[in-house]
Write a protein that holds these residues in place. Structure first.
Motif, mmCIF file in Angstrom:
data_model
loop_
_atom_site.group_PDB
_atom_site.id
_atom_site.type_symbol
_atom_site.label_atom_id
_atom_site.label_comp_id
_atom_site.label_asym_id
_atom_site.label_seq_id
_atom_site.Cartn_x
_atom_site.Cartn_y
_atom_site.Cartn_z
ATOM 1 N N ASP A 1 0.960 -1.209 -0.007
ATOM 2 C CA ASP A 1 -0.115 0.144 0.015
ATOM 3 C C ASP A 1 0.878 1.131 -0.135
ATOM 4 O OD1 ASP A 1 -2.521 -1.316 0.057
ATOM 5 O OD2 ASP A 1 -2.644 -1.743 2.156
ATOM 6 N N GLN B 1 -0.003 -16.816 -5.348
ATOM 7 C CA GLN B 1 -1.002 -16.255 -4.526
ATOM 8 C C GLN B 1 -0.512 -14.843 -4.283
ATOM 9 O OE1 GLN B 1 -1.682 -18.704 -1.131
ATOM 10 N NE2 GLN B 1 -2.789 -20.148 -2.253
ATOM 11 N N ALA C 1 -0.641 -12.658 -7.427
ATOM 12 C CA ALA C 1 -1.870 -12.195 -7.613
ATOM 13 C C ALA C 1 -2.493 -11.065 -6.565
ATOM 14 C CB ALA C 1 -2.956 -13.439 -7.514
ATOM 15 N N GLN C 2 -2.117 -11.004 -5.336
ATOM 16 C CA GLN C 2 -2.537 -10.155 -4.413
ATOM 17 C C GLN C 2 -1.840 -8.892 -4.743
ATOM 18 O OE1 GLN C 2 -2.088 -12.998 -1.010
ATOM 19 N NE2 GLN C 2 -3.025 -10.887 0.070
ATOM 20 N N ALA D 1 -0.895 -7.932 -7.819
ATOM 21 C CA ALA D 1 -1.130 -7.308 -8.912
ATOM 22 C C ALA D 1 -2.709 -6.685 -8.794
ATOM 23 C CB ALA D 1 -1.428 -8.619 -9.967
ATOM 24 N N ALA D 2 -3.279 -7.307 -7.867
ATOM 25 C CA ALA D 2 -4.706 -6.634 -7.541
ATOM 26 C C ALA D 2 -4.798 -5.230 -6.649
ATOM 27 C CB ALA D 2 -5.428 -7.592 -6.406
ATOM 28 N N LYS D 3 -3.460 -5.120 -6.580
ATOM 29 C CA LYS D 3 -3.276 -3.489 -5.913
ATOM 30 C C LYS D 3 -2.692 -2.645 -6.809
ATOM 31 C CE LYS D 3 -3.343 -4.694 -1.011
ATOM 32 N NZ LYS D 3 -4.146 -3.853 -0.262
ATOM 33 N N GLY D 4 -2.498 -2.994 -8.033
ATOM 34 C CA GLY D 4 -1.977 -2.416 -9.231
ATOM 35 C C GLY D 4 -0.255 -2.160 -9.186
ATOM 36 N N ARG D 5 0.422 -3.047 -8.432
ATOM 37 C CA ARG D 5 1.926 -3.178 -8.642
ATOM 38 C C ARG D 5 2.248 -4.098 -9.553
ATOM 39 N NH1 ARG D 5 -1.083 -0.050 -4.794
ATOM 40 N NH2 ARG D 5 0.335 1.786 -3.826
ATOM 41 N N ARG D 6 3.424 -4.072 -9.988
ATOM 42 C CA ARG D 6 4.075 -5.296 -10.681
ATOM 43 C C ARG D 6 4.801 -6.280 -9.904
ATOM 44 N NH1 ARG D 6 5.667 -3.647 -16.195
ATOM 45 N NH2 ARG D 6 4.969 -1.359 -16.506
#
Lengths: 307, 307
Positions: free
Chosen positions: B92, B113, B116-117, B119-124
Motif C-alpha cells: 500500500d 498467491q 495475484a494479491q 497485482a490486484a493492488k496495481g503493482r508489478r
C-alpha cells in the motif's frame, strides 16, 4: 649380446590384448614410455596402426603372453577376458610369477573368480578398470582404479602411470577395483535420471528445458552427467553416444553388487526403472539422455489414446 | 531543484527489506552501482553496516516502500514476505505501478498467491529467487531465476545484474522462478543422497570412503554436491553448514510441487526418505552430508542389539 639374460636393465615386455578404440591408445602410450609391447587383437586391421606406434604384433593370445612379465587385457567384457586367459591359454603361456592386469569393465564377483583362478596358476593379478573414455586413453589421462596387494601395486604402478594420470590404489582384494567402477556407474545413472526428472518437472510447469539445463549446468545442481548429456536431453533425436540399455545393464550390475554385499541401493533401483521404462517403449538403443522420455510418458495426456 | 520531478534522470530508489548475511551484500552491490537504496531490517544492528555501504536507513517497512519504484525482499521465508507486503503495509505504501521483487526462497504455489494479491493492488511483481549463497551475494555472482512478463523483466534487469552474473528469465508467470529454485533443490538432494548411497556401498566392500570421494570428485560420477559435501560426509562429526532437516523440508517442497503439477518425482521421493531416516534417528540438526548414516544404519550389524 643376449637380450633375455639381462632382465634388470632391459625394458619390460608387456603383452597387450584388445587394441580397440581405447586399447590402441593405451598401448601407444606404453610404447612411448619405453615399454616393449607385444599386442594382439582378433581384428587383424588393428595391426598396422599398432606397429606404426612402435608395438610388436603377436600371432595369437599365447604368443602375446609368452615371455611377457605383464599381460594387460583391454577387451570388451568379462566373457572375452575369460576366453583370453583360460580357453586361449594366455595364463599358461605367461612366465611363472608374471602379472595379469585386467582393465576391462567386469562385474566384481566375476573378477574375484578370475583372480582366484589366475592365482591358482602362480601368476599375480591386478583388477584395474578405467574411466575416461577414448579421450582419456589418448591423452594418458585415464582414471585407473587398481585393487591388488601393495607389493604388486608398486610393481605395476609405472605401467598404470603411463596410461592414466589419476591412478588410485582402491584396495587389496581383486573385485574392489571393479566395484569402484560399478559405483561410478551408480552415480552416473542416478545423476542422469535425476536430470530427466528435473527437466520434466519444469516442463510440466511451462519452463523451457533448455533454460533449466543452462541454469543447472552452472549451479549447485550441476553434475558431470547433466553437463555432458544436457544438450542431448533437450534435443529431439540426438546422436547416440551411449544407449539407454547400457544403463539398464550397468545399473543391473549395481543392484547385483548390492544384493551380494547386502547393501540396499534404493536410488540406483529407481533410476534403473526409469531407463527400463524407455527400453520398454522399444527405445533401448536411443541415446541415454532420453531417459527423460520415461518421465514425459508418465505425464503425457492420455486423452488421445482413449477409445 | 525538485528531485522528485525528474525521475528519468535521477537514480531509481529501491526499498530493500532483509539485510541479513546475503541481503546486506546484495544491497551494498546495488549502492555501488549507483542505485539509491532505502533499507530496513527488523534487527537494528544491521543499520550501521548498511549506512557505511552507502544506504539510507528506513524507520519501518512502510518507510522503505514509500516513494520507491522497486521493493526488493530478501527475507527468510514466505511468511515474512507476506508479513512485510500485506500486514506491514509495504504494498500500500508503494507508488502505483511500482515493482515488487521477491528474492527469498518460497514455494511456487504461495508465490503465485502473493503475485495475484500484489497485482490486484496495481503493482508489478517479479518472482526472482537466487542461488549462490553468501559468497555469490558478496561478489555480485548470484544465479537469479526471474519470472515475470518481458516488459517487467527489461525494467528490473539492471537491478538484477547489479547482484548476479547469471540472470535468467525463466518464464512469464510468477511461481516459475520459485519452481526452478525448487528443482535446483531436487537435484542437490538427490545428488547428496546418491553420494551417500555410493560411499556406503563401497564401504560394505571394504573400500575406504575417502578414496571413493577422491575418485568420484574427478570422474564422470562427480556432482557439485559430492565435491562440496564429500569431505564432510567421510568426517566423523563435521561442522554443520546446512542441516539434514533443511533437505527434509526442501524435498518436501519438491514433492508438493510434483503433486500440484501432477508430475511424479520418484528419485526426489526416495531421497527425502533417506534424509528423513537420519532425522528419525534424532539427528535432524546435524550436517546434511550425514545422510550417509541412513545407509549405514540399514546395514549395521544388528547382533549387538539382540537380546
Amino acid at each position: 649380446m643376449q637380450q633375455q639374460s639381462s632382465p634388470a636393465s632391459a625394458p619390460k615386455q608387456i603383452g597387450f590384448i584388445g587394441l580397440g578404440s581405447m586399447g590402441s591408445q593405451m598401448a601407444r602410450n606404453l610404447c612411448s614410455r619405453g615399454f616393449r609391447v607385444k599386442g594382439f587383437d582378433v581384428r587383424a586391421g588393428a595391426r598396422v596402426a599398432f606397429e606404426e606406434n612402435g608395438g610388436t604384433w603377436a600371432e595369437s593370445v599365447r604368443d602375446a603372453a609368452t615371455r611377457s612379465e605383464f599381460l594387460l587385457l583391454m577387451v570388451v567384457n568379462v566373457g572375452q577376458a575369460e576366453q583370453v586367459l583360460f580357453q586361449s591359454g594366455a595364463v599358461d603361456a605367461l612366465p611363472a610369477g608374471a602379472t595379469v592386469i585386467l582393465m576391462a569393465t567386469c562385474p566384481a564377483a566375476e573378477v574375484e573368480q578370475i583372480a582366484a583362478q589366475v592365482a591358482a596358476k602362480g601368476r599375480r593379478f591386478v583388477d584395474a578398470p578405467v574411466s575416461g573414455g577414448v579421450a582419456g586413453a589418448a591423452s594418458a589421462g585415464l582414471t585407473i582404479m587398481a585393487a591388488c596387494n601393495d607389493e604388486t601395486f608398486e610393481l605395476v604402478k609405472p605401467i598404470l602411470d603411463a596410461m592414466g594420470d589419476k591412478v588410485f590404489h582402491v584396495g587389496e582384494r581383486a573385485g574392489q577395483g571393479a566395484l569402484v567402477k560399478t559405483i561410478n556407474q551408480l552415480l552416473c545413472g542416478v545423476h542422469l535420471a535425476a536430470a530427466g526428472e528435473a527437466v520434466a518437472l519444469g516442463a510440466k510447469a511451462g519452463i523451457d528445458p533448455r533454460i533449466l539445463i543452462d541454469i543447472f549446468s552452472q549451479s549447485s545442481a550441476s553434475s558431470w552427467m547433466l553437463r555432458d548429456r544436457g544438450a542431448r536431453m533437450v534435443a529431439n533425436d540426438p546422436k547416440v553416444t551411449s544407449a539407454i540399455d547400457i544403463f539398464v545393464k550397468d545399473l543391473g550390475i549395481v543392484l547385483d553388487a548390492g544384493l551380494r554385499l547386502k547393501a540396499p541401493t534404493p536410488l540406483a533401483s529407481v533410476a534403473q526403472q526409469m531407463f527400463l521404462a524407455v527400453s520398454g517403449q522399444g527405445a533401448g538403443q536411443i541415446d541415454d539422455s532420453q531417459v527423460v522420455r520415461a518421465y514425459r510418458a508418465m505425464t503425457a495426456d492420455a486423452g488421445a489414446s482413449q477409445p
